[in-house]
Design a protein around this motif. Sequence first.
Motif, PDB file in Angstrom:
ATOM      1  N   TRP A 229       0.807  -1.227   0.000  1.00 32.80           N
ATOM      2  CA  TRP A 229       0.000   0.000   0.000  1.00 32.80           C
ATOM      3  C   TRP A 229       0.835   1.271   0.000  1.00 32.80           C
ATOM      4  CZ3 TRP A 229      -4.020   2.762  -1.075  1.00 32.80           C
ATOM      5  CH2 TRP A 229      -4.319   3.919  -0.370  1.00 32.80           C
ATOM      6  N   PHE A 242      -5.416   0.803  -5.762  1.00 32.58           N
ATOM      7  CA  PHE A 242      -4.629  -0.260  -5.159  1.00 32.58           C
ATOM      8  C   PHE A 242      -5.609  -1.359  -4.752  1.00 32.58           C
ATOM      9  CE2 PHE A 242      -2.912  -2.287  -1.335  1.00 32.58           C
ATOM     10  CZ  PHE A 242      -1.650  -2.658  -1.761  1.00 32.58           C
ATOM     11  N   THR A 244      -6.051  -5.171  -3.172  1.00 38.48           N
ATOM     12  CA  THR A 244      -5.283  -6.174  -2.424  1.00 38.48           C
ATOM     13  C   THR A 244      -6.157  -7.324  -1.935  1.00 38.48           C
ATOM     14  OG1 THR A 244      -3.728  -6.574  -0.623  1.00 38.48           O
ATOM     15  CG2 THR A 244      -5.443  -4.938  -0.208  1.00 38.48           C
ATOM     16  N   GLU A 248      -1.523  -6.833   5.474  1.00 37.60           N
ATOM     17  CA  GLU A 248      -0.892  -5.520   5.419  1.00 37.60           C
ATOM     18  C   GLU A 248       0.615  -5.629   5.180  1.00 37.60           C
ATOM     19  OE1 GLU A 248      -2.336  -2.165   6.041  1.00 37.60           O
ATOM     20  OE2 GLU A 248      -3.822  -3.462   5.135  1.00 37.60           O
ATOM     21  N   THR A 268      -9.010   0.624   6.054  1.00 31.53           N
ATOM     22  CA  THR A 268      -9.822   0.679   4.830  1.00 31.53           C
ATOM     23  C   THR A 268     -10.687   1.939   4.816  1.00 31.53           C
ATOM     24  OG1 THR A 268      -9.875  -1.728   4.768  1.00 31.53           O
ATOM     25  CG2 THR A 268     -11.526  -0.598   3.453  1.00 31.53           C
ATOM     26  N   ARG A 271      -8.464   5.055   4.343  1.00 35.90           N
ATOM     27  CA  ARG A 271      -7.903   5.156   2.994  1.00 35.90           C
ATOM     28  C   ARG A 271      -8.976   5.533   1.965  1.00 35.90           C
ATOM     29  NH1 ARG A 271      -4.141  -0.224   3.867  1.00 35.90           N
ATOM     30  NH2 ARG A 271      -2.744   0.804   5.325  1.00 35.90           N
ATOM     31  N   LYS A 272     -10.173   4.961   2.148  1.00 37.98           N
ATOM     32  CA  LYS A 272     -11.262   5.295   1.209  1.00 37.98           C
ATOM     33  C   LYS A 272     -11.666   6.761   1.378  1.00 37.98           C
ATOM     34  CE  LYS A 272     -13.406   0.829   0.221  1.00 37.98           C
ATOM     35  NZ  LYS A 272     -13.381   0.959  -1.229  1.00 37.98           N
ATOM     36  N   ASN A 282      -7.175   5.131  -4.636  1.00 36.59           N
ATOM     37  CA  ASN A 282      -8.292   4.306  -4.156  1.00 36.59           C
ATOM     38  C   ASN A 282      -7.731   3.032  -3.558  1.00 36.59           C
ATOM     39  OD1 ASN A 282     -10.448   5.974  -5.107  1.00 36.59           O
ATOM     40  ND2 ASN A 282      -9.770   5.397  -7.160  1.00 36.59           N
ATOM     41  N   TYR A 283      -8.456   2.513  -2.544  1.00 34.67           N
ATOM     42  CA  TYR A 283      -7.995   1.321  -1.847  1.00 34.67           C
ATOM     43  C   TYR A 283      -9.108   0.285  -1.854  1.00 34.67           C
ATOM     44  CZ  TYR A 283      -6.446  -1.691   1.994  1.00 34.67           C
ATOM     45  OH  TYR A 283      -6.064  -2.763   2.752  1.00 34.67           O
TER      46      TYR A 283
END
Length: 343
Positions: A229, A242, A244, A248, A268, A271-272, A282-283
């Motif tokens: 990340w 990104f 996954t 982590e 999450t 990050r969002k 974007n995650y």
Amino acid sequence: MTKGTPQTMKAWVQTDDYGLENLKLETAHPVPTIDDSQDQVLIKVQASSINPVDYKLMKGNMSLFMKRSFPHVVGFDVCGIIVAKSKASKGDFKVGDVVYGDTGDRGSCAEYMVCPSDFVVKKPQNISAEEAASVPLVGLTAYQGLKFKGNIKKGDKVLVLGGSGGVGSMAIQMAKIMGAKHVTTTSSNVELVDSLGADQVINYKEGKWEVILNGAEYDIVFDCVGGGWERSHQVLKKGGVFVTISSEEENGPDVLSIGRVFSMVGNTIGRKAMAAIGMGPNYEFFLTNAGAPKDMTEISEWIEARKLRVIMDPTSPYKYEDTKDAFKLLMSHRAKGKLAISW
Ligand SMILES: NC(=O)c1ccc[n+]([C@@H]2O[C@H](COP(=O)([O-])OP(=O)(O)OC[C@H]3O[C@@H](n4cnc5c(N)ncnc54)[C@H](OP(=O)(O)O)[C@@H]3O)[C@@H](O)[C@H]2O)c1
């Protein structure tokens, strides 16, 4: 009991508490029966394949979410012949059809298994049962990650971290099929990922990918290893994503503890939120959706059109009695392709 099927079978069974030492080959395990009120098929297994999730579950590392009762027959991926259908079965199958699929944790490492009919589709004719059993879980993961989480578009630049693994080797090929103009991957198995059509390979033992690719403006980074990340910020373009499926940390702990789950959920959300205000990529973390016949059908079409190859480890397939040897190789992280079991 279904007419024509035996009452007992050979099966790899987790007999007691969590731990690989409790995985045993039973020779007189009851054959499962279909429930006529449910949409189910009974499959005579020809081949199964194993995945990291199998040993993570066997060790009890995910018991917070997926609690098992014992004895439990292990295995997700299957290829086999339909020998019976329930009255409520909706699938467009007849007895004798050869099917394959990711059946969830429903016990594919056995001579017979029952699963909902939408967890399997007809097997492509141009591959063996062992190759077919090696496709579903990794194939669906790569497909759903690129298509639904990465929203891949024609002309995209994609970086696949861990390209020689089960998921990674599918993701390299699928990214190309779905129209990516450039696919880079990280792997120590350079020859293999070259042969899958990667445009650029970075041997992570010889240099850091985020340094070598700094500023390369990727649309998607698909992390099949873990720990990508922070580093992906150096290579993703603005608005890039990104995706996954992994922990982590790189090759991080397998155990899903409460603390780890809280930290993953918190990360999450954070990050969002940052992505929503334009402050970062974007995650997307996701779990594979196994009952996805539409996705499996498209994967089958690619296999039949010889666009998509299944990569098998040279030691594969294993005889059913040697399943523990296959697990040992999988857990060493040194397998060079999928590990299938013949029944
Ligand atoms: N979220 C989900 O629903 C989901 C679904 C499927 C899988 N997974 C998880 O995703 C992971 C990958 O699954 P898989 O089936 O592809 O496993 P796998 O076949 O065992 O592949 C792992 C690959 O990771 C690569 N690797 C190991 N260390 C690396 C490093 N430091 N840098 C770059 N690559 C490295 C290895 O490639 P080299 O040979 O190049 O070293 C290996 O081939 C597992 O943890 C699995 O549990 C999650």
